[in-house]
Structures are given as C-alpha cells and as structure tokens.
Design a protein around this motif. Structure first.
Motif, PDB file in Angstrom:
ATOM      1  N   ILE A   3       0.866  -1.166   0.000  1.00 17.29           N
ATOM      2  CA  ILE A   3       0.000   0.000   0.000  1.00 17.29           C
ATOM      3  C   ILE A   3       0.910   1.225   0.000  1.00 17.29           C
ATOM      4  CG2 ILE A   3      -1.759   1.259   1.303  1.00 17.29           C
ATOM      5  CD1 ILE A   3      -2.627  -1.518   0.072  1.00 17.29           C
ATOM      6  N   TYR A  34       3.005  -0.828   4.311  1.00 21.73           N
ATOM      7  CA  TYR A  34       2.768   0.373   3.512  1.00 21.73           C
ATOM      8  C   TYR A  34       4.064   1.143   3.320  1.00 21.73           C
ATOM      9  CZ  TYR A  34       2.971   3.301   7.713  1.00 21.73           C
ATOM     10  OH  TYR A  34       3.387   3.952   8.840  1.00 21.73           O
ATOM     11  N   ASN A  71      -2.886   0.887  -3.963  1.00 22.44           N
ATOM     12  CA  ASN A  71      -2.364  -0.466  -3.787  1.00 22.44           C
ATOM     13  C   ASN A  71      -1.480  -0.675  -5.002  1.00 22.44           C
ATOM     14  OD1 ASN A  71      -1.848  -3.226  -3.857  1.00 22.44           O
ATOM     15  ND2 ASN A  71      -3.796  -3.741  -2.904  1.00 22.44           N
ATOM     16  N   CYS A  76      -6.890   3.549  -4.641  1.00 22.20           N
ATOM     17  CA  CYS A  76      -7.887   3.118  -3.651  1.00 22.20           C
ATOM     18  C   CYS A  76      -8.801   4.283  -3.280  1.00 22.20           C
ATOM     19  CB  CYS A  76      -7.196   2.593  -2.398  1.00 22.20           C
ATOM     20  SG  CYS A  76      -6.155   1.150  -2.671  1.00 22.20           S
ATOM     21  N   LEU A  95      -8.674  -1.390   0.359  1.00 22.55           N
ATOM     22  CA  LEU A  95      -7.263  -1.455  -0.027  1.00 22.55           C
ATOM     23  C   LEU A  95      -6.976  -2.540  -1.059  1.00 22.55           C
ATOM     24  CD1 LEU A  95      -5.667  -1.056   3.516  1.00 22.55           C
ATOM     25  CD2 LEU A  95      -5.813   0.692   1.718  1.00 22.55           C
ATOM     26  N   LEU A  97      -7.158  -5.782  -0.398  1.00 25.13           N
ATOM     27  CA  LEU A  97      -6.467  -6.847   0.325  1.00 25.13           C
ATOM     28  C   LEU A  97      -7.482  -7.839   0.884  1.00 25.13           C
ATOM     29  CD1 LEU A  97      -4.026  -4.617   2.420  1.00 25.13           C
ATOM     30  CD2 LEU A  97      -3.505  -5.841   0.303  1.00 25.13           C
TER      31      LEU A  97
END
Length: 118
Positions: A3, A34, A71, A76, A95, A97
């Motif tokens: 991220i 991230y 992402n 996002c 995100l 995920l």
C-alpha cells in the motif's frame, strides 16, 4: 502488494497532518505493509500521484490533496473514502487486500456469504 500512502511531510495544514497520521497509524496497528511517498520533498511522487488519480476522483478545483492511497498502482481513494471504509469495517476491501481471519471485516464477509446461501 504494498500500500502506498502519498503524504506531504511539510504540510502546513493541521487537518492534512492528522489525516495522514490516522491512515498510517491504522495501517501500522493492523500490520498492513505500507510505504510513505512524500509529495512535498519529491517532485516525481507528486507528479505520479496527480497523474494516477482517476479523473472522476479529481477535485473540481485545484490539485488532489494528501493523503491519497494506492495499492501499488491501483488507486484506492483519499482520506474520506478511507474513513468511510473504516467506519464500515471494509478497509481491507478498500485497499484491495484479503481481510485476515478473525477480523471484523472477515467475519462480516462470512456472515454475508452464509446469508446468500440461504
């Protein structure tokens, strides 16, 4: 997948600073990998961020403000979209995920799937 949070380390706006801290704090607490991409100190980051936010997500006037969340290269959303996703227990989906087992989001997805099977 990493991220990427586009931030401005030298922002004079208290609101922007708090939003950036909120996003990165949430990611850190939830052990979501991230990367901070500073748009204030790095012109390449600023240019890339502005060019990769979809037209429909661009502000009507001016440039998009940080934090902006990606992402990898997939956009996002901004802080407001992140905040809404967090309120809805849908941050992992926001995100892009997979929610970890036992999380509120994973439990909500399991419950929804079970209801659809009935």
């Amino acid at each position: 997948m990493v991220i990427k949070v586009y931030i401005a380390t030298s922002s004079g706006s208290t609101s922007i600073k708090k939003q950036q801290q909120d996003v990165m704090g949430f990611l850190a607490v939830n052990k979501i990998a991230y990367e901070e991409c500073d748009i204030a100190a790095n012109e390449t980051n600023r240019k890339w961020m502005r060019e990769n936010i979809p037209q429909e997500s661009q502000p009507a006037v001016g440039n998009p403000l940080p934090p902006q969340i990606f992402n990898e290269i997939k956009y996002c959303g901004n802080y407001e979209a992140f905040f809404d996703a967090r309120e809805d227990n849908a941050v992992y989906a926001f995100l892009g995920l997979t929610a970890p087992p036992g999380s509120k989001e994973a439990e909500a997805l399991l419950k929804k799937a079970a209801q659809q099977q009935q």
